[in-house]
Design a protein around this motif. Structure first.
Motif, PDB file in Angstrom:
ATOM      1  N   ASP A   1       0.802  -1.220   0.000  1.00 44.40           N
ATOM      2  CA  ASP A   1       0.000   0.000   0.000  1.00 44.40           C
ATOM      3  C   ASP A   1       0.835   1.269   0.000  1.00 44.40           C
ATOM      4  O   ASP A   1       0.394   2.302  -0.495  1.00 44.40           O
ATOM      5  CB  ASP A   1      -0.938   0.015   1.207  1.00 44.40           C
ATOM      6  CG  ASP A   1      -1.974  -1.096   1.133  1.00 44.40           C
ATOM      7  OD1 ASP A   1      -2.293  -1.512   0.004  1.00 44.40           O
ATOM      8  OD2 ASP A   1      -2.447  -1.545   2.193  1.00 44.40           O
ATOM      9  N   TYR A   2       2.017   1.225   0.563  1.00 41.57           N
ATOM     10  CA  TYR A   2       2.832   2.433   0.731  1.00 41.57           C
ATOM     11  C   TYR A   2       3.966   2.542  -0.283  1.00 41.57           C
ATOM     12  O   TYR A   2       4.741   3.480  -0.238  1.00 41.57           O
ATOM     13  CB  TYR A   2       3.410   2.474   2.145  1.00 41.57           C
ATOM     14  CG  TYR A   2       2.335   2.453   3.194  1.00 41.57           C
ATOM     15  CD1 TYR A   2       1.533   3.563   3.400  1.00 41.57           C
ATOM     16  CD2 TYR A   2       2.112   1.324   3.969  1.00 41.57           C
ATOM     17  CE1 TYR A   2       0.531   3.553   4.350  1.00 41.57           C
ATOM     18  CE2 TYR A   2       1.126   1.296   4.926  1.00 41.57           C
ATOM     19  CZ  TYR A   2       0.334   2.416   5.114  1.00 41.57           C
ATOM     20  OH  TYR A   2      -0.656   2.396   6.053  1.00 41.57           O
TER      21      TYR A   2
ATOM     22  N   LEU B   1       3.817   5.684  -2.462  1.00 40.17           N
ATOM     23  CA  LEU B   1       3.985   6.867  -1.607  1.00 40.17           C
ATOM     24  C   LEU B   1       5.471   7.085  -1.310  1.00 40.17           C
ATOM     25  O   LEU B   1       5.980   8.211  -1.436  1.00 40.17           O
ATOM     26  CB  LEU B   1       3.189   6.709  -0.316  1.00 40.17           C
ATOM     27  CG  LEU B   1       3.352   7.835   0.700  1.00 40.17           C
ATOM     28  CD1 LEU B   1       2.756   9.126   0.156  1.00 40.17           C
ATOM     29  CD2 LEU B   1       2.715   7.456   2.013  1.00 40.17           C
ATOM     30  N   ILE B   2       6.156   6.032  -0.922  1.00 45.97           N
ATOM     31  CA  ILE B   2       7.597   6.141  -0.648  1.00 45.97           C
ATOM     32  C   ILE B   2       8.352   6.507  -1.925  1.00 45.97           C
ATOM     33  O   ILE B   2       9.280   7.311  -1.899  1.00 45.97           O
ATOM     34  CB  ILE B   2       8.118   4.835  -0.022  1.00 45.97           C
ATOM     35  CG1 ILE B   2       7.487   4.640   1.364  1.00 45.97           C
ATOM     36  CG2 ILE B   2       9.632   4.828   0.069  1.00 45.97           C
ATOM     37  CD1 ILE B   2       7.784   3.312   2.003  1.00 45.97           C
ATOM     38  N   TYR B   3       7.939   5.928  -3.044  1.00 44.93           N
ATOM     39  CA  TYR B   3       8.543   6.244  -4.336  1.00 44.93           C
ATOM     40  C   TYR B   3       8.402   7.736  -4.636  1.00 44.93           C
ATOM     41  O   TYR B   3       9.359   8.394  -5.048  1.00 44.93           O
ATOM     42  CB  TYR B   3       7.875   5.403  -5.419  1.00 44.93           C
ATOM     43  CG  TYR B   3       8.462   5.537  -6.793  1.00 44.93           C
ATOM     44  CD1 TYR B   3       9.665   4.924  -7.124  1.00 44.93           C
ATOM     45  CD2 TYR B   3       7.812   6.268  -7.781  1.00 44.93           C
ATOM     46  CE1 TYR B   3      10.193   5.028  -8.390  1.00 44.93           C
ATOM     47  CE2 TYR B   3       8.334   6.380  -9.053  1.00 44.93           C
ATOM     48  CZ  TYR B   3       9.521   5.754  -9.353  1.00 44.93           C
ATOM     49  OH  TYR B   3      10.046   5.870 -10.604  1.00 44.93           O
ATOM     50  N   ALA B   4       7.223   8.294  -4.410  1.00 45.34           N
ATOM     51  CA  ALA B   4       6.985   9.724  -4.657  1.00 45.34           C
ATOM     52  C   ALA B   4       7.825  10.589  -3.723  1.00 45.34           C
ATOM     53  O   ALA B   4       8.375  11.609  -4.140  1.00 45.34           O
ATOM     54  CB  ALA B   4       5.506  10.040  -4.492  1.00 45.34           C
ATOM     55  N   ILE B   5       7.934  10.178  -2.463  1.00 46.71           N
ATOM     56  CA  ILE B   5       8.748  10.940  -1.509  1.00 46.71           C
ATOM     57  C   ILE B   5      10.216  10.931  -1.926  1.00 46.71           C
ATOM     58  O   ILE B   5      10.896  11.965  -1.877  1.00 46.71           O
ATOM     59  CB  ILE B   5       8.556  10.382  -0.075  1.00 46.71           C
ATOM     60  CG1 ILE B   5       7.135  10.696   0.412  1.00 46.71           C
ATOM     61  CG2 ILE B   5       9.604  10.945   0.877  1.00 46.71           C
ATOM     62  CD1 ILE B   5       6.764  10.010   1.707  1.00 46.71           C
TER      63      ILE B   5
END
Length: 179
Positions: free
Chosen positions: A137-138, A141-145
């Protein structure tokens, strides 16, 4: 086997396609690095930086842009053939807006005109989602950060100088320890 390899989907066929891909990558990098350092490559860079100045020193801009276009079209065509080997049919849906943005991100994060940086950023940005696959799920999100952090670090001169200073201190400290 080179042309009909991956359609059979056996392990040997996939290895042959990977081998051909690596060989094509090495040949492409060889051609590009030599082109950049050749007379025509310098003409292309001069025309890119300042067209009027390039014309004033006698560079034929039309010929220079044509050479660059033909070289890039040839490399893109070879990449298309290699990509097409993996699929029995090619459809435009595989080359959507997101794919275009992803390729642009590889180039921009690596640095425009910086081949090594582009290769490293592509390697990291292709490998990162696979390494984060366990975080279902994350993962994105981590990739974008990570993308945002890389953009901030590479485009901020203060942070870039700070990082260079840290590496210089560690290099000098390591040299003093060796003495």
């Amino acid at each position: 086997m080179l042309i009909n390899g991956p359609i059979g989907a056996t392990a040997t066929d996939r290895i042959s396609t990977f081998t051909v891909g690596v060989i094509m990558l090495i040949i492409t990098l060889f051609v590009i690095f030599h082109f950049i350092n050749s007379r025509y490559g310098r003409n292309v860079m001069a025309a890119r930086d300042d067209r009027i100045a390039a014309e004033s020193v006698g560079i034929n801009i039309v010929k220079t842009k044509t050479i660059a276009f033909v070289l890039s079209a040839g490399i893109a065509g070879a990449a298309g053939v290699l990509y097409g080997l993996n699929f029995s049919t090619l459809v435009p849906a595989k080359f959507d807006f997101n794919q275009s943005i992803l390729i642009l991100v590889y180039v921009v994060l690596g640095g425009l005109g910086n081949m090594l940086g582009t290769i490293i950023s592509t390697f990291i940005l292709v490998l990162l989602p696979e390494l984060l696959r366990f975080m279902a799920d994350y993962r994105m999100l981590i990739y974008a950060i990570v993308l945002i952090v890389i953009m901030i670090v590479t485009n901020n001169p203060t942070i870039s100088q700070f990082i260079k200073k840290i590496f210089k201190k560690n290099k000098i400290k390591g040299e003093l320890d060796n003495d």
